[in-house]
Design an enzyme around this catalytic site. Structure first.
Site, PDB file in Angstrom:
ATOM      1  N   SER A  19       0.870  -1.176   0.000  1.00  0.00           N
ATOM      2  CA  SER A  19       0.000   0.000   0.000  1.00  0.00           C
ATOM      3  C   SER A  19       0.905   1.223   0.000  1.00  0.00           C
ATOM      4  CB  SER A  19      -0.938  -0.014   1.210  1.00  0.00           C
ATOM      5  OG  SER A  19      -0.220  -0.219   2.408  1.00  0.00           O
ATOM      6  N   GLU A  21       1.325   5.482   0.789  1.00  0.00           N
ATOM      7  CA  GLU A  21       0.793   6.652   1.502  1.00  0.00           C
ATOM      8  C   GLU A  21       1.252   7.935   0.814  1.00  0.00           C
ATOM      9  OE1 GLU A  21       0.842   6.514   5.823  1.00  0.00           O
ATOM     10  OE2 GLU A  21       1.637   8.563   5.822  1.00  0.00           O
ATOM     11  N   THR A  52      -2.695  11.407   3.937  1.00  0.00           N
ATOM     12  CA  THR A  52      -2.546  11.872   5.322  1.00  0.00           C
ATOM     13  C   THR A  52      -3.403  13.106   5.597  1.00  0.00           C
ATOM     14  OG1 THR A  52      -0.648  13.246   4.783  1.00  0.00           O
ATOM     15  CG2 THR A  52      -0.185  10.991   5.492  1.00  0.00           C
ATOM     16  N   ALA A  55      -0.856  17.831  10.441  1.00  0.00           N
ATOM     17  CA  ALA A  55      -0.769  18.007  11.900  1.00  0.00           C
ATOM     18  C   ALA A  55      -1.846  18.987  12.370  1.00  0.00           C
ATOM     19  CB  ALA A  55       0.616  18.520  12.273  1.00  0.00           C
ATOM     20  N   ASP A 113      -0.847  14.375  15.485  1.00  0.00           N
ATOM     21  CA  ASP A 113       0.157  15.241  16.105  1.00  0.00           C
ATOM     22  C   ASP A 113      -0.463  16.612  16.332  1.00  0.00           C
ATOM     23  OD1 ASP A 113       2.327  13.524  16.297  1.00  0.00           O
ATOM     24  OD2 ASP A 113       2.805  13.771  14.178  1.00  0.00           O
ATOM     25  N   ALA A 132      -6.761   7.683  19.779  1.00  0.00           N
ATOM     26  CA  ALA A 132      -7.183   6.941  18.592  1.00  0.00           C
ATOM     27  C   ALA A 132      -8.211   5.853  18.934  1.00  0.00           C
ATOM     28  CB  ALA A 132      -5.965   6.345  17.905  1.00  0.00           C
ATOM     29  N   TYR A 152       3.550   1.163  17.081  1.00  0.00           N
ATOM     30  CA  TYR A 152       4.874   1.753  17.303  1.00  0.00           C
ATOM     31  C   TYR A 152       5.887   0.716  17.785  1.00  0.00           C
ATOM     32  CZ  TYR A 152       2.338   6.025  16.632  1.00  0.00           C
ATOM     33  OH  TYR A 152       1.571   7.011  16.062  1.00  0.00           O
ATOM     34  N   HIS A 156       5.402   4.631  21.235  1.00  0.00           N
ATOM     35  CA  HIS A 156       5.153   6.046  20.967  1.00  0.00           C
ATOM     36  C   HIS A 156       5.866   6.886  22.031  1.00  0.00           C
ATOM     37  CE1 HIS A 156       2.993   9.859  20.673  1.00  0.00           C
ATOM     38  NE2 HIS A 156       2.687   9.493  19.443  1.00  0.00           N
ATOM     39  N   ASP A 165       1.704   1.337  25.828  1.00  0.00           N
ATOM     40  CA  ASP A 165       1.563   1.519  24.385  1.00  0.00           C
ATOM     41  C   ASP A 165       0.716   0.396  23.774  1.00  0.00           C
ATOM     42  OD1 ASP A 165       2.920   3.414  22.372  1.00  0.00           O
ATOM     43  OD2 ASP A 165       3.010   1.450  21.398  1.00  0.00           O
ATOM     44  N   ARG A 171      -6.914  -1.505  22.881  1.00  0.00           N
ATOM     45  CA  ARG A 171      -8.192  -0.778  22.961  1.00  0.00           C
ATOM     46  C   ARG A 171      -8.675  -0.388  21.561  1.00  0.00           C
ATOM     47  NH1 ARG A 171      -6.872   3.822  26.992  1.00  0.00           N
ATOM     48  NH2 ARG A 171      -8.866   4.636  26.300  1.00  0.00           N
ATOM     49  N   PHE A 223      13.408  13.951  11.661  1.00  0.00           N
ATOM     50  CA  PHE A 223      12.032  13.506  11.878  1.00  0.00           C
ATOM     51  C   PHE A 223      12.015  12.273  12.789  1.00  0.00           C
ATOM     52  CE2 PHE A 223       8.019  11.533  10.089  1.00  0.00           C
ATOM     53  CZ  PHE A 223       7.188  12.408  10.757  1.00  0.00           C
ATOM     54  N   HIS A 273       3.680  -1.224   3.816  1.00  0.00           N
ATOM     55  CA  HIS A 273       3.077   0.090   3.559  1.00  0.00           C
ATOM     56  C   HIS A 273       4.230   1.060   3.299  1.00  0.00           C
ATOM     57  CE1 HIS A 273       0.013   3.248   3.976  1.00  0.00           C
ATOM     58  NE2 HIS A 273       0.885   3.936   4.696  1.00  0.00           N
ATOM     59  N   ARG A 279       6.653  10.754  -3.872  1.00  0.00           N
ATOM     60  CA  ARG A 279       7.620  10.473  -4.943  1.00  0.00           C
ATOM     61  C   ARG A 279       7.524   8.991  -5.247  1.00  0.00           C
ATOM     62  NH1 ARG A 279      12.757  13.755  -2.578  1.00  0.00           N
ATOM     63  NH2 ARG A 279      11.493  15.120  -1.306  1.00  0.00           N
TER      64      ARG A 279
HETATM   65  P1  FAD Z   1      -2.722   6.924  19.997  1.00  0.00           P
HETATM   66  O1  FAD Z   1      -2.599   5.534  19.509  1.00  0.00           O
HETATM   67  O2  FAD Z   1      -4.053   7.395  20.446  1.00  0.00           O
HETATM   68  O3  FAD Z   1      -1.761   7.195  21.231  1.00  0.00           O
HETATM   69  C1  FAD Z   1      -0.338   7.152  21.109  1.00  0.00           C
HETATM   70  C2  FAD Z   1       0.229   6.954  22.515  1.00  0.00           C
HETATM   71  O4  FAD Z   1      -0.030   8.101  23.338  1.00  0.00           O
HETATM   72  C3  FAD Z   1      -0.427   5.789  23.176  1.00  0.00           C
HETATM   73  O5  FAD Z   1       0.363   4.642  23.019  1.00  0.00           O
HETATM   74  C4  FAD Z   1      -0.627   6.206  24.607  1.00  0.00           C
HETATM   75  O6  FAD Z   1       0.296   5.552  25.431  1.00  0.00           O
HETATM   76  C5  FAD Z   1      -0.440   7.700  24.617  1.00  0.00           C
HETATM   77  N1  FAD Z   1      -1.748   8.309  24.942  1.00  0.00           N
HETATM   78  C6  FAD Z   1      -2.807   8.410  24.123  1.00  0.00           C
HETATM   79  N2  FAD Z   1      -3.848   8.992  24.759  1.00  0.00           N
HETATM   80  C7  FAD Z   1      -3.428   9.263  25.988  1.00  0.00           C
HETATM   81  C8  FAD Z   1      -4.015   9.870  27.128  1.00  0.00           C
HETATM   82  N3  FAD Z   1      -5.303  10.321  27.108  1.00  0.00           N
HETATM   83  N4  FAD Z   1      -3.259  10.017  28.242  1.00  0.00           N
HETATM   84  C9  FAD Z   1      -1.977   9.587  28.251  1.00  0.00           C
HETATM   85  N5  FAD Z   1      -1.348   9.001  27.215  1.00  0.00           N
HETATM   86  C10 FAD Z   1      -2.051   8.836  26.105  1.00  0.00           C
HETATM   87  N6  FAD Z   1      -0.256  12.213  12.139  1.00  0.00           N
HETATM   88  C11 FAD Z   1      -1.006  13.169  11.552  1.00  0.00           C
HETATM   89  O7  FAD Z   1      -1.123  14.287  12.082  1.00  0.00           O
HETATM   90  N7  FAD Z   1      -1.651  12.940  10.375  1.00  0.00           N
HETATM   91  C12 FAD Z   1      -1.575  11.728   9.730  1.00  0.00           C
HETATM   92  O8  FAD Z   1      -2.174  11.547   8.672  1.00  0.00           O
HETATM   93  C13 FAD Z   1      -0.777  10.694  10.335  1.00  0.00           C
HETATM   94  N8  FAD Z   1      -0.681   9.455   9.773  1.00  0.00           N
HETATM   95  C14 FAD Z   1       0.020   8.464  10.423  1.00  0.00           C
HETATM   96  C15 FAD Z   1       0.026   7.171   9.875  1.00  0.00           C
HETATM   97  C16 FAD Z   1       0.708   6.141  10.531  1.00  0.00           C
HETATM   98  C17 FAD Z   1       0.702   4.754   9.922  1.00  0.00           C
HETATM   99  C18 FAD Z   1       1.414   6.403  11.750  1.00  0.00           C
HETATM  100  C19 FAD Z   1       2.182   5.311  12.451  1.00  0.00           C
HETATM  101  C20 FAD Z   1       1.388   7.680  12.300  1.00  0.00           C
HETATM  102  C21 FAD Z   1       0.689   8.728  11.656  1.00  0.00           C
HETATM  103  N9  FAD Z   1       0.626  10.010  12.195  1.00  0.00           N
HETATM  104  C22 FAD Z   1      -0.131  10.989  11.573  1.00  0.00           C
HETATM  105  C23 FAD Z   1       1.353  10.335  13.426  1.00  0.00           C
HETATM  106  C24 FAD Z   1       0.447  10.185  14.668  1.00  0.00           C
HETATM  107  O9  FAD Z   1      -0.649  11.054  14.545  1.00  0.00           O
HETATM  108  C25 FAD Z   1       1.278  10.551  15.874  1.00  0.00           C
HETATM  109  O10 FAD Z   1       2.242   9.570  16.146  1.00  0.00           O
HETATM  110  C26 FAD Z   1       0.480  10.923  17.120  1.00  0.00           C
HETATM  111  O11 FAD Z   1       1.375  11.532  18.052  1.00  0.00           O
HETATM  112  C27 FAD Z   1      -0.200   9.744  17.802  1.00  0.00           C
HETATM  113  O12 FAD Z   1      -1.324   9.331  17.133  1.00  0.00           O
HETATM  114  P2  FAD Z   1      -1.870   7.818  17.382  1.00  0.00           P
HETATM  115  O13 FAD Z   1      -3.127   7.641  16.657  1.00  0.00           O
HETATM  116  O14 FAD Z   1      -0.776   6.902  17.085  1.00  0.00           O
HETATM  117  O15 FAD Z   1      -2.135   7.932  18.937  1.00  0.00           O
END
Ligand code: FAD
Length: 306
Positions: A19, A21, A52, A55, A113, A132, A152, A156, A165, A171, A223, A273, A279
């Site tokens: 896939s 991205e 994507t 942020a 982010d 998430a 991760y 993370h 994590d 969940r 990064f 993926h 590119r």
């Molecule tokens: P989650 O899975 O919700 O959480 C990440 C970690 O934070 C968890 O493991 C947990 O321990 C901690 N956490 C979460 N909630 C809480 C809480 N309430 N209290 C305390 N700790 C907590 N970013 C973008 O902005 N746009 C994108 O399109 C994008 N695409 C991505 C695609 C992939 C395949 C990946 C791996 C990452 C992508 N990201 C993107 C980056 C991602 O948004 C960041 O890594 C972000 O910081 C975490 O999002 P998550 O969904 O992984 O978080």
């Protein structure tokens, strides 16, 4: 070329799925680059392509436009990324409905982010989806979507430990996620150890490795440090002295990524993926090494044969 221990025959029979991205373009020039890349990669027959979400949700309109165009003008399965940071539950739910109306049936569900980018402090708002997993529940309640989430291998940066994590991943699965894509990594041992941990925790969805071809070593290492991805010394060594030689750096990048995916295939991985950065060259070359071929068909279009 085949990787160590992998015969050409076994590679062709490996049943590789890929896939790709992309990110939503911010200018006409970037738009052209994106569509050129889509046209080059589409004939390889990806399982899906994803777009994507910037942020802090900053590219909402651009993401939606790109996703809708891909869904309308190509035969590709399209997954729209969706983040819940800096938006209310109602705002996020509205995007879910927009995706549905555009014909999109897969969502990459993320907390996201903060607007300052990876590594900035995340501020939780009571009126928002909290993470998430919470977002997965909201999308699941809508119904009909395939829900993809992040994973991760090096945990993370916000997670105090692996257990926390992986609990979050669990969940997400309980709330409807059916597949995870990993953050990019360069050390396959870390990926393998992570998958073992995940399985021990009773999580059985596919954990698809996210592969980032190194288009620019300096940018990728900056990064990586914000994302918590370890950059091994051997990787830095391979790009040393190539700062002003993009052509050689690109050849090295293809070799590095090819080594990585070949090694993952040896470890039993079949799905990949690619973070294309819009590119096509590196991702296309690596897919070619994986045995994927674009196959011409009668109606003037092309489709893939593995
Ligand atoms: P989650 O899975 O919700 O959480 C990440 C970690 O934070 C968890 O493991 C947990 O321990 C901690 N956490 C979460 N909630 C809480 C809480 N309430 N209290 C305390 N700790 C907590 N970013 C973008 O902005 N746009 C994108 O399109 C994008 N695409 C991505 C695609 C992939 C395949 C990946 C791996 C990452 C992508 N990201 C993107 C980056 C991602 O948004 C960041 O890594 C972000 O910081 C975490 O999002 P998550 O969904 O992984 O978080």
């Amino acid at each position: 070329m085949t990787g160590p221990g992998i015969s050409r025959r076994s590679l062709q029979n490996a049943g590789i799925n890929v896939s790709f991205e992309f990110f939503p373009p911010a200018s006409d020039k970037m738009e052209e680059a994106l569509w050129n890349s889509v046209q080059r990669l589409a004939p390889l027959g990806p399982e899906f392509v994803s777009v994507t979400y910037g942020a802090g949700g900053s590219t909402r309109e651009r993401t939606m436009r790109t996703v809708a165009r891909l869904a309308k003008e190509t035969d590709l399965q399209v997954a729209g990324h969706l983040t819940c940071v800096d938006a209310t539950i109602n705002e996020v739910d509205a995007v879910v409905r927009e995706y549905w109306a555009a014909g999109v049936r897969s969502i990459v569900a993320l907390r996201g982010d903060p607007s300052g980018g990876a590594g900035e402090e995340f501020i939780y708002r009571p009126e928002s989806y909290q993470n998430a997993a919470h977002l997965c529940a909201g999308i699941h309640a809508h119904g009909g979507f395939d829900i993809i989430v992040s994973a991760y291998p090096e945990k993370h940066p916000d997670s105090p430990d692996f257990a926390t994590d992986i609990e979050m991943l669990k969940r997400k699965v309980e709330n409807g996620a059916t597949r995870a894509i990993t953050q990019f990594f360069f050390d396959n041992d870390l990926y393998e150890a992570y998958v073992e941990r995940v399985r021990r925790a009773g999580i059985y969805i596919p954990i698809v490795p996210g592969i980032l071809p190194v288009h620019n070593f300096q940018k990728v290492s900056t990064f990586a440090s914000r994302c918590g991805t370890h950059v091994p010394i051997w990787l830095a060594d391979r790009f040393e002295g190539l700062e002003d030689d993009p052509q050689t750096a690109s050849l090295v990048a293809a070799a590095v990524a090819a080594d990585q995916v070949m090694d993952l295939i040896e470890r039993g991985v079949t799905d990949f993926h690619f973070y294309t950065m819009n590119r096509s060259n590196l991702s296309f070359a690596i897919c070619h090494l994986l045995g994927l071929r674009a196959k011409p068909v009668d109606d003037g279009h092309t489709e893939a044969a593995a």
